[in-house]
Design an enzyme around this catalytic site. Structure first.
Site, mmCIF file in Angstrom:
data_model
loop_
_atom_site.group_PDB
_atom_site.id
_atom_site.type_symbol
_atom_site.label_atom_id
_atom_site.label_comp_id
_atom_site.label_asym_id
_atom_site.label_seq_id
_atom_site.Cartn_x
_atom_site.Cartn_y
_atom_site.Cartn_z
ATOM 1 N N HIS A 62 0.844 -1.186 0.000
ATOM 2 C CA HIS A 62 0.000 0.000 0.000
ATOM 3 C C HIS A 62 0.883 1.242 0.000
ATOM 4 O O HIS A 62 2.112 1.150 0.071
ATOM 5 C CB HIS A 62 -0.962 -0.011 1.179
ATOM 6 C CG HIS A 62 -0.310 0.055 2.528
ATOM 7 N ND1 HIS A 62 0.497 -0.950 3.017
ATOM 8 C CD2 HIS A 62 -0.330 1.023 3.490
ATOM 9 C CE1 HIS A 62 0.926 -0.618 4.222
ATOM 10 N NE2 HIS A 62 0.456 0.574 4.531
ATOM 11 N N HIS A 64 1.361 3.855 2.060
ATOM 12 C CA HIS A 64 1.850 4.573 3.226
ATOM 13 C C HIS A 64 3.377 4.666 3.178
ATOM 14 O O HIS A 64 4.061 3.742 2.713
ATOM 15 C CB HIS A 64 1.403 3.886 4.515
ATOM 16 C CG HIS A 64 0.026 4.291 4.949
ATOM 17 N ND1 HIS A 64 -0.795 3.489 5.713
ATOM 18 C CD2 HIS A 64 -0.684 5.449 4.722
ATOM 19 C CE1 HIS A 64 -1.945 4.116 5.936
ATOM 20 N NE2 HIS A 64 -1.890 5.295 5.353
ATOM 21 N N ASP A 66 5.899 4.438 5.195
ATOM 22 C CA ASP A 66 6.831 3.468 5.787
ATOM 23 C C ASP A 66 6.933 2.190 4.965
ATOM 24 O O ASP A 66 7.696 1.287 5.302
ATOM 25 C CB ASP A 66 6.442 3.146 7.234
ATOM 26 C CG ASP A 66 5.035 2.582 7.379
ATOM 27 O OD1 ASP A 66 4.140 3.034 6.651
ATOM 28 O OD2 ASP A 66 4.831 1.697 8.230
ATOM 29 N N HIS A 67 6.180 2.132 3.849
ATOM 30 C CA HIS A 67 6.253 0.980 2.950
ATOM 31 C C HIS A 67 6.781 1.343 1.554
ATOM 32 O O HIS A 67 7.086 0.446 0.784
ATOM 33 C CB HIS A 67 4.878 0.328 2.820
ATOM 34 C CG HIS A 67 4.396 -0.304 4.090
ATOM 35 N ND1 HIS A 67 4.396 -1.664 4.306
ATOM 36 C CD2 HIS A 67 3.921 0.258 5.235
ATOM 37 C CE1 HIS A 67 3.939 -1.917 5.520
ATOM 38 N NE2 HIS A 67 3.636 -0.768 6.102
ATOM 39 N N HIS A 139 -7.488 -2.071 5.822
ATOM 40 C CA HIS A 139 -6.637 -1.025 6.376
ATOM 41 C C HIS A 139 -7.271 0.329 6.064
ATOM 42 O O HIS A 139 -8.323 0.404 5.411
ATOM 43 C CB HIS A 139 -5.233 -1.151 5.774
ATOM 44 C CG HIS A 139 -4.188 -0.330 6.472
ATOM 45 N ND1 HIS A 139 -4.088 -0.254 7.841
ATOM 46 C CD2 HIS A 139 -3.186 0.447 5.978
ATOM 47 C CE1 HIS A 139 -3.067 0.537 8.155
ATOM 48 N NE2 HIS A 139 -2.520 0.980 7.050
ATOM 49 N N ASP A 210 -0.392 -3.983 5.796
ATOM 50 C CA ASP A 210 -0.990 -3.669 7.068
ATOM 51 C C ASP A 210 -2.458 -4.053 7.024
ATOM 52 O O ASP A 210 -3.133 -3.818 6.040
ATOM 53 C CB ASP A 210 -0.900 -2.185 7.347
ATOM 54 C CG ASP A 210 0.518 -1.677 7.523
ATOM 55 O OD1 ASP A 210 1.474 -2.465 7.318
ATOM 56 O OD2 ASP A 210 0.696 -0.496 7.834
ATOM 57 N N HIS A 268 6.490 -5.944 11.872
ATOM 58 C CA HIS A 268 5.797 -4.654 11.883
ATOM 59 C C HIS A 268 5.376 -4.269 13.307
ATOM 60 O O HIS A 268 4.218 -3.962 13.583
ATOM 61 C CB HIS A 268 4.580 -4.711 10.944
ATOM 62 C CG HIS A 268 4.086 -3.371 10.493
ATOM 63 N ND1 HIS A 268 3.108 -2.684 11.166
ATOM 64 C CD2 HIS A 268 4.410 -2.594 9.447
ATOM 65 C CE1 HIS A 268 2.831 -1.548 10.547
ATOM 66 N NE2 HIS A 268 3.637 -1.474 9.485
#
Length: 319
Positions: A62, A64, A66-67, A139, A210, A268
């Site tokens: 996805h 976000h 941090d990914h 999510h 997530d 995670h």
């Protein structure tokens, strides 16, 4: 198939954990695939025994940060290194637009070596050895989990027996190894399966992050050898997990139990469970193991080789 965790923290990096990224090494191809690419992933790769020149596919769950915040830096380094290898990138809607915008405003030419594929539930990649499928998880924004399935392989071919049967060496052996039936010049009909050992079942891995607990994760992870599942929160922080649509350690274990997986590896983790805090990740491990005993904690640079099932009998015994 060997899994290497390059980042196991959620949201932000810590002193001991980088943000999300997992590598799947495929030694038979001299390549590896990357799942998510948080900021600093290329530094983690340099600290590992993986070679960036062998990176072939990247799967993004996805959008976000941090990914994905490490993605452009990694692609730039691949280009500057002069490897010029083709890289296929799979991810949700918006990923291609994001990459094009980053390339435009950083004056980076990714050329024709980067192929971006927008994913939707179902099979997203398939070749003679592997099938990769995805499911939409639950999510705050669209997030996909991935399942990597190795195709079954024919059992070991008994060349000595074939020779004893007077089967002439040559292309016929290849057909028989693949389990095909052939007719010999003398009219005999030989079935390849009679000269091969039991079929070797392919291995399967699921990657779910997530997400809060959901049926889609169970469906994706059904009977896999390894389930990599996020465990952002401890069970006592379940209310926060539901608010933020992340999983607790017990949710991850419940998915593993319902999907009948062989091994659960949790990753995670929220920085709130760092060493020295009232709860740390080992408490999360205890919570998960109370539900699903065969659970491990991931940490940066932890590697796990997915065992090969040598024959159908051993496979059945392990299940």
């Amino acid at each position: 198939m060997e899994i290497t965790f390059l980042g196991t923290s959620s949201g932000v990096p810590t002193r001991s954990r980088n943000v999300s990224s997992v590598a799947l090494r495929l030694p038979q191809r001299a390549e590896f695939w990357l799942f998510d690419c948080g900021e600093g992933t290329q530094h983690q790769l340099q600290r590992s025994d993986l070679r960036i020149s062998q990176l072939r596919r990247i799967f993004i769950t996805h959008m976000h940060g941090d990914h994905i915040f490490g993605l452009m830096g990694l692609l730039a380094s691949c280009g500057l290194a002069g490897s010029g290898q083709e890289i296929d990138i799979y991810g949700p809607s918006g990923l291609g637009e994001y990459l094009r915008a980053c390339a435009k405003y950083s004056y980076m030419n990714i050329g024709h070596r980067i192929n971006v594929h927008t994913v939707s539930p179902g099979i997203i990649f398939q070749d003679e050895e592997f099938t990769v499928s995805c499911e939409l998880l639950k999510h705050r924004i669209p997030a996909h989990g991935y399942c990597i399935a190795e195709k079954d392989k024919p059992g070991r071919f008994d060349a000595e027996r074939a020779k004893a049967l007077g089967i002439p060496f040559g292309p016929i052996y290849g057909q028989l190894k693949r389990g095909e039936s052939v007719t010999l010049p003398d009219g005999r009909r030989i079935r390849g399966q009679d000269l091969c050992g039991p079929t070797e079942p392919g291995r399967k891995i699921a990657y779910c992050t997530d997400t809060v607990f959901c049926e889609a994760a169970i469906e994706l992870a059904q009977d896999v050898d390894v389930l990599i599942h996020e465990a952002t929160f401890a069970h006592q922080d379940a209310e926060m997990a539901f608010e933020r649509l992340h999983s607790t350690s017990t949710m991850a274990a419940q998915v593993a139990l319902a999907a009948k997986v062989k091994l659960l590896i949790m990753t995670h983790f929220s920085p709130r469970y760092a060493p020295g805090n009232p709860l740390d990740v080992h408490h999360l491990l205890q919570e998960a193991q109370a539900i699903f005993p065969n659970t491990k904690l991931a940490y940066d640079f932890f590697s796990y080789e997915v065992p090969r099932h040598r024959d159908a009998k051993q496979f059945a015994e392990k299940v």
